[in-house]
Design an enzyme around this catalytic site. Structure first.
Site, short mmCIF file in Angstrom:
data_model
loop_
_atom_site.label_atom_id
_atom_site.label_comp_id
_atom_site.label_asym_id
_atom_site.label_seq_id
_atom_site.Cartn_x
_atom_site.Cartn_y
_atom_site.Cartn_z
N ALA A 61 1.91 -3.75 -5.75
CA ALA A 61 1.06 -4.90 -5.44
C ALA A 61 -0.41 -4.52 -5.37
CB ALA A 61 1.51 -5.54 -4.13
N GLY A 62 -0.77 -3.37 -5.97
CA GLY A 62 -2.18 -2.97 -5.99
C GLY A 62 -2.62 -2.35 -4.67
N ASP A 64 -3.44 -1.45 -1.05
CA ASP A 64 -2.90 -1.90 0.23
C ASP A 64 -4.02 -2.59 0.99
OD1 ASP A 64 -1.97 -2.23 2.82
OD2 ASP A 64 -0.71 -0.44 2.71
N LEU A 65 -3.92 -3.91 1.07
CA LEU A 65 -5.00 -4.68 1.69
C LEU A 65 -5.03 -4.47 3.20
CD1 LEU A 65 -4.79 -7.92 -0.50
CD2 LEU A 65 -6.41 -6.01 -0.71
N HIS A 85 -9.28 6.43 -10.18
CA HIS A 85 -9.54 6.87 -11.56
C HIS A 85 -8.81 8.15 -11.94
CE1 HIS A 85 -13.43 4.23 -11.61
NE2 HIS A 85 -12.33 3.56 -11.34
N ASP A 140 -10.20 -4.15 -11.85
CA ASP A 140 -10.66 -2.75 -11.89
C ASP A 140 -9.49 -1.88 -12.32
OD1 ASP A 140 -9.06 -2.39 -9.61
OD2 ASP A 140 -10.72 -2.53 -8.21
#
Ligand code: LHQ
Length: 258
Positions: A61-62, A64-65, A85, A140
């Site tokens: 889920a990208g 971790d908010l 990166h 990104d």
């Protein structure tokens, strides 16, 4: 190697890296990013192919908010540059093929992590979403690079601005991914594709990856020259001799990666 946020297995030259924080759909925290990086370095030594997948109903889920309680205080340029990166580059420039086996939702940097791989397959129930606009960000982790190249500007723009879930079938139809697999056949198909690549001509695969990447920016004449130079190197490999002999003897080639 003791990992916590991922699982790493090695089976007959197939390294599998499984993101393993299923309670939050394998969102990326610092530990997971570090462990994925370590596992990629390890796998390059151990294996002839890498499969990247997730535990549970999510692929990833990208970011971790939960780690961004004061989002405006986080130095995102540092975070991306130092922690994202290296992982994305390690996948894109990996000398052996990398398969993303997208077992469920792939969102934000999780979607773009998947797209950095050489072959992306997905369960029919999986979805891809460039979730960034939902939280006031832009794509990104390589999204603005891969999306227009894979699906064209119109779809890249639509995916980024609307941030809607794109079903796996649509993703395949658009050319975002290689193949959609029925959910119940997914693990078998992942293993089958990984097996084929692990048994394949490793040196030729490495050269193919490099040349396809260079082709994004080379002009046509430079690309032809690069192909000729790399092909000439491959022609001196044991795998090429074996490939030709196997063809002429009507048997399966035994590629050794040298
Ligand atoms: C999560 C997450 C998550 C924590 C689900 N974090 N817990 C890089 C550098 C630095 C900064 C910013 O950006 C980046 C790159 C990025 O990746 S930005 C984009 C970050 N990702 C997102 O914005 C996606 C956030 N997640 C969602 O929109 C939904 O969860 C999706 C659409 C992925 C799935 O929706 P559902 O299937 O309805 O699942 P859910 O929302 O109920 O999630 C299940 C659980 O996972 C839930 O926890 P809970 O305790 O309520 O069961 C979520 O809070 C948790 N979770 N994503 N990124």
């Amino acid at each position: 190697m003791p990992f916590k946020a991922i699982n790493y297995t090695l089976e007959d030259k197939i390294a599998t890296i499984t993101l393993n924080r299923p309670d939050n759909l394998n969102a990326l925290d610092a530990e997971m990013r570090r462990e994925v990086m370590e596992a990629l370095i390890q796998a390059r030594e151990d294996a002839r192919v890498i499969a990247l997948t997730g535990t549970g109903r999510g692929f990833c889920a990208g970011q971790d908010l939960g780690d961004l309680s004061a989002p405006d205080k986080v130095n995102l340029e540092r975070l991306l540059g130092e922690e994202y990166h290296p992982v994305i580059m390690a996948i894109a420039e990996c000398p052996i093929p990398v398969i993303s086996a997208v077992n469920g939702v792939a969102a934000g940097a999780g979607a773009n992590l998947a797209l950095a791989a050489d072959v992306v397959i997905a369960k029919r129930s999986a979805v891809f979403l460039e979730a960034f606009a939902r939280i006031g960000l832009m794509p990104d982790a390589g999204g603005t690079y891969w999306l227009p190249r894979l699906v064209g500007r119109a779809r890249a723009m639509g995916m980024s601005l609307f941030a809607d879930s794109i079903p796996a079938d649509t993703a395949a139809e658009w050319g975002l991914i290689w193949e959609v697999v029925e959910d119940e056949l997914f693990e078998d198909r992942t293993r089958e594709l990984a097996r084929r690549l692990a048994d394949g001509p490793t040196l030729a695969y490495r050269a193919t990856k490099k040349a396809l990447q260079a082709g994004w920016t080379n002009d046509f004449a430079d690309q032809l020259a690069l192909e000729a130079q790399m092909q000439s190197e491959l022609s001196r490999s044991r795998d090429f001799i074996e490939g030709v002999h196997a063809f002429l003897s009507k048997r399966k080639a035994d590629f050794e990666g040298r």
